[in-house]
Design a protein around this motif. Structure first.
Motif, PDB file in Angstrom:
ATOM      1  N   THR A 114      -7.781-114.598  -6.897  1.00  0.00           N
ATOM      2  CA  THR A 114      -8.938-113.889  -7.452  1.00  0.00           C
ATOM      3  C   THR A 114     -10.154-114.816  -7.558  1.00  0.00           C
ATOM      4  O   THR A 114     -11.276-114.446  -7.194  1.00  0.00           O
ATOM      5  N   MET A 117     -12.094-115.601  -4.414  1.00  0.00           N
ATOM      6  CA  MET A 117     -13.025-114.537  -4.044  1.00  0.00           C
ATOM      7  C   MET A 117     -14.271-114.579  -4.933  1.00  0.00           C
ATOM      8  O   MET A 117     -15.400-114.524  -4.441  1.00  0.00           O
ATOM      9  N   GLN A 189     -14.549-102.255 -10.667  1.00  0.00           N
ATOM     10  CA  GLN A 189     -14.308-102.828  -9.358  1.00  0.00           C
ATOM     11  C   GLN A 189     -15.438-102.444  -8.392  1.00  0.00           C
ATOM     12  O   GLN A 189     -15.949-103.262  -7.649  1.00  0.00           O
ATOM     13  N   LEU A 193     -18.305-104.798  -6.435  1.00  0.00           N
ATOM     14  CA  LEU A 193     -18.560-104.813  -4.991  1.00  0.00           C
ATOM     15  C   LEU A 193     -20.054-104.611  -4.743  1.00  0.00           C
ATOM     16  O   LEU A 193     -20.659-105.286  -3.916  1.00  0.00           O
ATOM     17  N   ARG A 198     -17.802-109.458  -5.964  1.00  0.00           N
ATOM     18  CA  ARG A 198     -16.487-109.500  -5.331  1.00  0.00           C
ATOM     19  C   ARG A 198     -16.607-108.850  -3.966  1.00  0.00           C
ATOM     20  O   ARG A 198     -17.457-107.995  -3.742  1.00  0.00           O
ATOM     21  N   ASN A 199     -15.768-109.285  -3.031  1.00  0.00           N
ATOM     22  CA  ASN A 199     -15.832-108.689  -1.704  1.00  0.00           C
ATOM     23  C   ASN A 199     -14.467-108.147  -1.281  1.00  0.00           C
ATOM     24  O   ASN A 199     -14.258-107.844  -0.112  1.00  0.00           O
ATOM     25  N   LYS A 200     -13.562-108.045  -2.229  1.00  0.00           N
ATOM     26  CA  LYS A 200     -12.251-107.491  -1.918  1.00  0.00           C
ATOM     27  C   LYS A 200     -11.822-106.558  -3.043  1.00  0.00           C
ATOM     28  O   LYS A 200     -12.212-106.756  -4.200  1.00  0.00           O
ATOM     29  N   THR A 201     -11.003-105.577  -2.696  1.00  0.00           N
ATOM     30  CA  THR A 201     -10.517-104.671  -3.735  1.00  0.00           C
ATOM     31  C   THR A 201      -9.298-105.292  -4.406  1.00  0.00           C
ATOM     32  O   THR A 201      -8.698-106.250  -3.898  1.00  0.00           O
ATOM     33  N   GLU A 204      -6.405-105.328  -2.019  1.00  0.00           N
ATOM     34  CA  GLU A 204      -6.462-106.381  -0.991  1.00  0.00           C
ATOM     35  C   GLU A 204      -5.989-107.722  -1.558  1.00  0.00           C
ATOM     36  O   GLU A 204      -5.293-108.491  -0.894  1.00  0.00           O
ATOM     37  N   LEU A 205      -6.376-107.992  -2.795  1.00  0.00           N
ATOM     38  CA  LEU A 205      -5.964-109.254  -3.433  1.00  0.00           C
ATOM     39  C   LEU A 205      -4.453-109.258  -3.679  1.00  0.00           C
ATOM     40  O   LEU A 205      -3.780-110.262  -3.454  1.00  0.00           O
ATOM     41  N   ARG A 208      -2.615-109.911  -0.536  1.00  0.00           N
ATOM     42  CA  ARG A 208      -2.697-111.325  -0.201  1.00  0.00           C
ATOM     43  C   ARG A 208      -1.664-112.129  -0.998  1.00  0.00           C
ATOM     44  O   ARG A 208      -1.035-113.048  -0.481  1.00  0.00           O
TER      45      ARG A 208
END
Lengths: 288, 277, 107
Positions: A114, A117, A189, A193, A198-201, A204-205, A208
């Motif tokens: 987290t 990001m 969230q 964005l 943040r550039n990921k939901t 997505e995290l 990962r």
């Protein structure tokens, strides 16, 4: 700075800073009990770093609330009054030494995903703090890995202790990244964005995290307590059992298993030592 | 002029020397470990976040110094590892002074701790000054490995002493409340102070063999002179010379506080002392 | 008032790695006085990195330009004051070392 951008940042960074301060408490329980001198030193250093991260983040949050006439005292009071939440993982019990290992390895592992990001976000003072923090998190993960690997290589009882700790922490780790999309809980969230913080939901995290840690957890001979967990090779997506997200919401309302106990511990220490903070404040010294 | 002892083998060759040296090393190691442990109970609960971070470094340094002294005992064949010394001795084998085993205040670190910052600073300052004076003597120790280690430890201790002096002066001068808290802490620490300067039954041999040059007299004289200087600077009345204590930790006689401390300290280790953790 | 809210001074912290190194800004902390800020700065910001000296300054004693003034640091072409603007000299020297200039043809 637009007002709603400031408000979003305050909410994000104050919660992050407060979570670091509260995050010291579960592992702190194991500092005096660490089983070797080396472990005692390492876990002390690790918990100290968490407090140091709290310091950095609170300083950033304090500068953001200063134009609103607020300071650190108000942020801590927000924690005690329940208006500033702390991260769901720190409401959970850590009943064994293995819990300290799992926190260091997997909770910090999740945190670095987290934070990596967030460090690319649009607010420079926050990113500066995160850069310092991330540099130290790599030590934290290795500290946790080292504890977990020693237990995995150890006696039957040690391996069992580790497996039980993983069982306890798996659901909190699924909760860690927050709810998946299309949930009523995701409005923050979306704002994040929008403001390029943040550039990921959340999902997505979480994916990962699965990609990185599921193989490692399995490599230590541990069983992940989710029979539905599997990788769909075609879409490269992990399927997992959705936890009960109402439980997540309840934890954030300070209704988790350790929420009250840890808040009471932190709050009473804060109040008992107010006289010391007076000494450190701008309140003028009285001639004695 | 005392004879220089350069290796563990040389120290072991003379039983009188071996015994005095081992006692001295246990005093050094146990003082630091027990206080470092007490300091570590504060982590996460200190009065100010920046201070919490700084104080945690001091706790680490103390534990690190203890580990290094235990290492010298391992070299002398006292145990296979520093951990065995730290984690498996009964209370009467410990040589720390009572001042250092005392809790930070009422309550348990996990449950309703009511730790006392006035006592914490008072005790730590009195000990850090003692430790500095002791290290200054130890850098001249006849036992070379100890003299070399003392020189390294002394560098880190300079920060501890500066930190504690800053706090003592600040608490003494800020307000009647903070001054009263500090003075109450000093009074409480003063009760155990005499025992800090005890070197136990081997004390005379430690001085005579040059293991701790000057022995107790040098420690006490130097300490008192410097403590009085700081008390004067901070405007604190000198509480007078401390009275002898009933229990001498250096002789292995301890309060129930040590046993209460060793419980958590060894809790995980005791699950399986043969396991690797 | 006993429960009046406490206020703190903010100190900015700088550190030099060595005597020759510039003092680099680290972060900021809350403290009551310079001596307290110094003892807190060391362990808050220099736990791992090498340091030779640490500086603390109260934030309200620092004067700085803000984001609104950042534009004034942009400049137009000023290569006349940079070595970059004199790169052609290298080529000249190369030529004249091979073929020195003579007075021939000059009047």
């Amino acid at each position: 700075m637009p007002d709603d951008y400031r408000q979003y940042l305050i909410r994000l960074i104050a919660m992050h800073g407060i979570s670091e301060i509260m995050g010291a408490l579960p592992e702190k329980e194991w500092v005096p009990r660490a089983p070797t001198l080396h472990r005692k030193l390492a876990i002390l250093a690790k918990v100290q770093d968490e407090l140091g991260h709290g310091q950095l983040l609170l300083r950033v949050a304090e500068d953001l609330v200063a134009p609103l006439g607020m300071n650190r005292e108000d942020l801590l009071n927000g924690l005690f009054q329940g208006t500033i939440h702390f991260h769901n993982v720190f409401h959970m019990p850590a009943p064994t030494w293995a819990d300290a290992g799992i926190i260091g390895w997997l909770v910090d592992g999740a945190a670095i995903i987290t934070q990596g990001m967030l460090a690319q976000g649009s607010y420079a003072p926050y990113c500066r703090a995160l850069e310092r923090i991330i540099a130290e998190e790599s030590f934290h993960i290795q500290h946790g890995e080292s504890i977990c690997i020693a237990l995995a290589e150890g006696t039957r009882a040690q391996r069992q202790m580790l497996q039980e700790a993983l069982n306890r922490w798996w659901e909190p780790l699924i909760f860690f990244f927050g709810p998946p999309p299309k949930s009523e809980l995701t409005k923050h969230q979306d704002l994040g964005l929008m403001y390029r913080l943040r550039n990921k939901t959340n999902e997505e995290l979480r994916q990962r995290f699965f990609h990185k840690y599921v193989p490692r957890i399995q490599a230590l001979g541990l069983t992940i307590p989710d029979p539905n967990l599997r990788l769909d090779k075609e879409t490269n997506t992990w399927h997992y059992t959705q936890p009960d997200w109402s439980k997540f919401k309840a934890i954030l309302r300070n209704e988790g298993p350790m929420s009250r106990a840890r808040l009471t511990l932190r709050h009473s220490a804060w109040e008992q030592n107010r006289w010391v903070r007076e000494v450190l404040s701008t309140r003028a010294a009285v001639a004695v | 002029m005392t004879a220089r002892i350069e290796t563990p083998a040389q120290a072991l060759a003379d039983p009188t020397c071996r015994q005095a040296l081992v006692e001295l090393l246990f005093q050094l190691a146990d003082d630091d470990l027990v206080l470092g442990h007490r300091d570590s109970e504060w982590v996460g609960l200190a009065p100010h976040i920046e201070e919490d971070v700084a104080f945690a470094s001091i706790a680490q340094d103390e534990v690190g110094h203890a580990a290094a002294y235990y290492g010298l005992l391992v070299d002398l064949g006292e145990a296979e590892s520093a951990d065995a010394l730290a984690y498996s001795r009964p209370p009467d084998a410990w040589r720390c002074a009572l001042l250092l085993e005392r809790p930070n205040g009422p309550g348990h670190y996990l449950e309703n701790p009511q730790f006392d910052w006035g006592y914490t600073i008072a005790r730590h300052y009195l000990y850090d000054l003692f430790e500095m004076v002791r290290l200054e003597a130890l850098v001249e120790s006849a036992y070379l490995p100890l003299a070399q280690l003392a020189a390294k430890v002394r560098r880190e201790e300079r920060y501890h002493l500066l930190h504690m002096e800053t706090w003592v002066k600040r608490l003494a001068r800020h307000s009647s409340v903070s001054r009263a808290r500090l003075q109450a802490g000093l009074e409480k620490a003063w009760v155990d102070l005499y025992g800090l300067f005890s070197l136990g039954p081997e004390g005379p041999a430690m001085a005579a063999l040059g293991l701790l040059p000057g022995g107790r007299d040098r420690l006490w004289q130097t300490w008192r002179e410097r403590a009085q200087t700081l008390f004067a600077e901070a405007g604190l009345p000198w509480p007078g010379d401390p009275s002898p204590v009933m229990l001498d930790g250096r002789a292995g006689r301890h309060s129930a506080d040590l046993e209460a401390l060793l419980g958590p300290l060894t809790e995980v280790y005791r699950l399986d002392p043969t396991a690797r953790w | 008032m006993a429960d009046e809210r406490l206020e703190y001074h903010i100190y900015e912290v700088f550190a030099q790695e060595s005597q020759m190194a510039p003092a680099v800004h680290q972060f900021s902390l809350l403290a009551s006085s310079p001596d307290m800020a110094l003892i807190l700065a060391k362990e808050n910001f220099l736990r791992r990195q090498k340091a030779w000296s640490v500086w603390v300054v109260r934030r309200d004693h620092i004067h700085r330009t803000g984001p609104a003034e950042a534009e004034m640091f942009d400049r137009m072409d000023k290569t006349y004051r940079e070595t970059e603007g004199y790169r052609y000299l290298k080529e000249k020297w190369r030529r004249y070392k091979q073929e020195p200039l003579t007075a021939q043809g000059m009047t």
